[in-house]
Scaffold this motif. Sequence first.
Motif, PDB file in Angstrom:
ATOM      1  N   LYS A  62       0.842  -1.100   0.082  1.00 39.02           N
ATOM      2  CA  LYS A  62      -0.101  -0.114   0.140  1.00 39.02           C
ATOM      3  C   LYS A  62       0.767   1.186   0.074  1.00 39.02           C
ATOM      4  CE  LYS A  62      -3.865   2.318   2.269  1.00 39.02           C
ATOM      5  NZ  LYS A  62      -4.882   2.077   3.153  1.00 39.02           N
ATOM      6  N   ALA A  63       1.000   1.984  -1.047  1.00 37.28           N
ATOM      7  CA  ALA A  63       1.734   3.154  -1.265  1.00 37.28           C
ATOM      8  C   ALA A  63       1.015   4.467  -0.556  1.00 37.28           C
ATOM      9  CB  ALA A  63       2.222   3.132  -2.568  1.00 37.28           C
ATOM     10  N   PHE A  64      -0.444   4.432  -1.001  1.00 39.88           N
ATOM     11  CA  PHE A  64      -0.774   5.866  -0.913  1.00 39.88           C
ATOM     12  C   PHE A  64      -1.811   5.566   0.316  1.00 39.88           C
ATOM     13  CE2 PHE A  64       0.356   5.842  -5.277  1.00 39.88           C
ATOM     14  CZ  PHE A  64       0.590   7.287  -5.462  1.00 39.88           C
ATOM     15  N   PRO A  65      -1.563   6.648   1.114  1.00 38.78           N
ATOM     16  CA  PRO A  65      -2.604   6.491   2.647  1.00 38.78           C
ATOM     17  C   PRO A  65      -3.834   6.786   2.323  1.00 38.78           C
ATOM     18  CG  PRO A  65      -0.812   8.469   2.684  1.00 38.78           C
ATOM     19  CD  PRO A  65      -0.728   7.688   1.276  1.00 38.78           C
ATOM     20  N   ASP A  66      -4.735   6.443   3.379  1.00 32.71           N
ATOM     21  CA  ASP A  66      -6.026   6.711   3.081  1.00 32.71           C
ATOM     22  C   ASP A  66      -6.316   8.415   3.138  1.00 32.71           C
ATOM     23  OD1 ASP A  66      -6.840   4.175   2.909  1.00 32.71           O
ATOM     24  OD2 ASP A  66      -7.306   3.880   4.972  1.00 32.71           O
ATOM     25  N   ASN A  67      -5.377   9.081   3.779  1.00 37.38           N
ATOM     26  CA  ASN A  67      -5.840  10.493   4.134  1.00 37.38           C
ATOM     27  C   ASN A  67      -5.539  11.081   2.669  1.00 37.38           C
ATOM     28  OD1 ASN A  67      -3.152   9.996   4.524  1.00 37.38           O
ATOM     29  ND2 ASN A  67      -2.972  11.245   6.545  1.00 37.38           N
TER      30      ASN A  67
ATOM     31  N   VAL B 163     -13.063   1.108  -1.920  1.00 35.08           N
ATOM     32  CA  VAL B 163     -11.867   1.224  -2.687  1.00 35.08           C
ATOM     33  C   VAL B 163     -11.990   1.982  -4.143  1.00 35.08           C
ATOM     34  CG1 VAL B 163     -10.479  -0.427  -1.415  1.00 35.08           C
ATOM     35  CG2 VAL B 163     -11.678  -1.008  -3.525  1.00 35.08           C
ATOM     36  N   LYS B 164     -13.175   2.219  -4.369  1.00 32.75           N
ATOM     37  CA  LYS B 164     -13.485   2.589  -5.857  1.00 32.75           C
ATOM     38  C   LYS B 164     -13.285   4.101  -5.707  1.00 32.75           C
ATOM     39  CE  LYS B 164     -17.287  -0.295  -7.192  1.00 32.75           C
ATOM     40  NZ  LYS B 164     -18.416  -0.497  -7.977  1.00 32.75           N
ATOM     41  N   ARG B 165     -12.423   4.663  -6.988  1.00 30.33           N
ATOM     42  CA  ARG B 165     -12.139   5.780  -6.883  1.00 30.33           C
ATOM     43  C   ARG B 165     -12.553   6.340  -8.497  1.00 30.33           C
ATOM     44  NH1 ARG B 165     -10.944   4.908  -2.253  1.00 30.33           N
ATOM     45  NH2 ARG B 165      -8.689   4.428  -1.551  1.00 30.33           N
ATOM     46  N   PRO B 166     -12.903   7.777  -8.690  1.00 30.32           N
ATOM     47  CA  PRO B 166     -13.097   8.185 -10.110  1.00 30.32           C
ATOM     48  C   PRO B 166     -11.945   8.060 -10.994  1.00 30.32           C
ATOM     49  CG  PRO B 166     -13.925   9.856  -8.292  1.00 30.32           C
ATOM     50  CD  PRO B 166     -12.951   8.923  -7.730  1.00 30.32           C
ATOM     51  N   GLN B 167     -12.263   7.411 -11.971  1.00 29.63           N
ATOM     52  CA  GLN B 167     -11.198   6.958 -12.955  1.00 29.63           C
ATOM     53  C   GLN B 167     -10.039   8.173 -13.264  1.00 29.63           C
ATOM     54  OE1 GLN B 167     -12.703   5.479 -16.708  1.00 29.63           O
ATOM     55  NE2 GLN B 167     -10.875   4.704 -17.139  1.00 29.63           N
ATOM     56  N   TYR B 168     -10.566   9.486 -13.354  1.00 28.21           N
ATOM     57  CA  TYR B 168      -9.546  10.536 -13.385  1.00 28.21           C
ATOM     58  C   TYR B 168      -8.730  10.774 -12.215  1.00 28.21           C
ATOM     59  CZ  TYR B 168     -12.470  13.754 -10.663  1.00 28.21           C
ATOM     60  OH  TYR B 168     -13.009  14.467  -9.608  1.00 28.21           O
ATOM     61  N   PHE B 169      -8.887  10.112 -11.080  1.00 29.45           N
ATOM     62  CA  PHE B 169      -7.938  10.129  -9.970  1.00 29.45           C
ATOM     63  C   PHE B 169      -6.781   9.633 -10.374  1.00 29.45           C
ATOM     64  CE2 PHE B 169     -10.131  10.993  -5.749  1.00 29.45           C
ATOM     65  CZ  PHE B 169     -10.863  12.219  -6.329  1.00 29.45           C
ATOM     66  N   GLY B 170      -6.805   8.686 -11.318  1.00 26.99           N
ATOM     67  CA  GLY B 170      -5.377   8.033 -11.816  1.00 26.99           C
ATOM     68  C   GLY B 170      -4.492   9.190 -12.633  1.00 26.99           C
ATOM     69  N   THR B 171      -5.067  10.053 -13.185  1.00 23.53           N
ATOM     70  CA  THR B 171      -4.582  10.948 -14.091  1.00 23.53           C
ATOM     71  C   THR B 171      -4.007  12.141 -12.979  1.00 23.53           C
ATOM     72  OG1 THR B 171      -5.883  10.677 -15.846  1.00 23.53           O
ATOM     73  CG2 THR B 171      -4.831  12.876 -15.808  1.00 23.53           C
ATOM     74  N   LEU B 172      -5.037  12.334 -11.951  1.00 23.62           N
ATOM     75  CA  LEU B 172      -4.596  13.431 -10.939  1.00 23.62           C
ATOM     76  C   LEU B 172      -3.079  12.756 -10.026  1.00 23.62           C
ATOM     77  CD1 LEU B 172      -8.015  14.514  -9.574  1.00 23.62           C
ATOM     78  CD2 LEU B 172      -6.659  15.718 -11.272  1.00 23.62           C
ATOM     79  N   THR B 173      -3.164  11.581  -9.697  1.00 26.50           N
ATOM     80  CA  THR B 173      -2.275  11.024  -9.078  1.00 26.50           C
ATOM     81  C   THR B 173      -0.918  10.820  -9.549  1.00 26.50           C
ATOM     82  OG1 THR B 173      -3.626   9.791  -7.617  1.00 26.50           O
ATOM     83  CG2 THR B 173      -1.612   8.977  -7.868  1.00 26.50           C
ATOM     84  N   ASN B 174      -1.071  10.714 -11.004  1.00 31.00           N
ATOM     85  CA  ASN B 174       0.124  10.641 -11.871  1.00 31.00           C
ATOM     86  C   ASN B 174       0.819  11.918 -11.860  1.00 31.00           C
ATOM     87  OD1 ASN B 174      -0.108   8.157 -12.731  1.00 31.00           O
ATOM     88  ND2 ASN B 174      -0.974   8.206 -14.745  1.00 31.00           N
ATOM     89  N   ASP B 175       0.072  13.040 -12.149  1.00 28.24           N
ATOM     90  CA  ASP B 175       0.399  14.400 -11.997  1.00 28.24           C
ATOM     91  C   ASP B 175       1.142  14.991 -10.477  1.00 28.24           C
ATOM     92  OD1 ASP B 175       1.102  17.153 -12.781  1.00 28.24           O
ATOM     93  OD2 ASP B 175      -0.666  17.903 -12.290  1.00 28.24           O
TER      94      ASP B 175
ATOM     95  N   GLY C 224       3.710  12.299   2.175  1.00 24.42           N
ATOM     96  CA  GLY C 224       3.417  12.948   3.276  1.00 24.42           C
ATOM     97  C   GLY C 224       3.513  14.412   3.200  1.00 24.42           C
ATOM     98  N   ALA C 225       4.244  14.908   2.288  1.00 25.14           N
ATOM     99  CA  ALA C 225       4.186  16.429   2.113  1.00 25.14           C
ATOM    100  C   ALA C 225       3.043  16.836   1.342  1.00 25.14           C
ATOM    101  CB  ALA C 225       5.620  16.727   1.136  1.00 25.14           C
ATOM    102  N   ILE C 226       2.753  15.935   0.346  1.00 23.43           N
ATOM    103  CA  ILE C 226       1.203  16.479  -0.327  1.00 23.43           C
ATOM    104  C   ILE C 226       0.041  16.233   0.292  1.00 23.43           C
ATOM    105  CG2 ILE C 226      -0.435  15.295  -2.256  1.00 23.43           C
ATOM    106  CD1 ILE C 226       2.269  16.843  -3.378  1.00 23.43           C
ATOM    107  N   VAL C 227      -0.006  15.267   1.400  1.00 26.21           N
ATOM    108  CA  VAL C 227      -1.225  15.216   2.538  1.00 26.21           C
ATOM    109  C   VAL C 227      -1.256  16.358   3.109  1.00 26.21           C
ATOM    110  CG1 VAL C 227      -2.222  13.883   4.350  1.00 26.21           C
ATOM    111  CG2 VAL C 227      -1.573  12.596   2.226  1.00 26.21           C
ATOM    112  N   ALA C 228       0.048  16.914   3.781  1.00 23.38           N
ATOM    113  CA  ALA C 228      -0.034  17.839   4.697  1.00 23.38           C
ATOM    114  C   ALA C 228      -0.392  19.216   3.853  1.00 23.38           C
ATOM    115  CB  ALA C 228       1.371  18.014   5.251  1.00 23.38           C
ATOM    116  N   TYR C 229      -0.170  19.401   2.744  1.00 25.27           N
ATOM    117  CA  TYR C 229      -0.421  20.281   1.775  1.00 25.27           C
ATOM    118  C   TYR C 229      -1.985  20.415   1.448  1.00 25.27           C
ATOM    119  CZ  TYR C 229       0.758  24.157  -1.300  1.00 25.27           C
ATOM    120  OH  TYR C 229       0.852  25.439  -1.868  1.00 25.27           O
TER     121      TYR C 229
END
Length: 150
Positions: free
Chosen positions: A49-54, A72-84, A132-137
């Motif tokens: 598990k790489a991405f924390p729930d928060n 665990v279902k996420r909108p499909q475009y979350f993959g694009t957002l996560t890549n960025d 960790g930095a992204i979640v804090a931000y």
Amino acid sequence: MLSSIRRTCAGNRLLCAGRSSGYQYDRTRNSLARILEAFVAKELQPWLKAFPDNYYAGLFRLRGLDYSAESVKRPQYFGTLTNDIAYKRLAPGVLNELKEVTLKTESGRCKGALSQGLTHNIGYQKLGEHLGAIVAYMSASSDYSIVLGS
């Protein structure tokens, strides 16, 4: 004073020689290759598990969507957002290299998670630090465009 001028001139001659020989391009390619070697594994690693729930809770909140920790279902475009947000900003060229090493189905979809292509010693650890930095931000932000611009 004279020795200072000589050192400056000698440095400029080396700089000019390096530019005329194309050495700066070789140096850039070698640097990128070292970064990719440190971050991207030769073969896919076991899933962790790489991405924390928060991370997802923050992404849902900033996109104005309802979040359920049980799903665990996420909108499909979350993959694009996560890549960025995560992979593209992790280190230069890492996202493209991860896409290259990740196996694909016949339809072209990834068989595994991109995080499985990261090395355990550097890539996975740096992703954790970055997230960790992204979640804090995200938790301190009220607008997604502010996070995207970071």
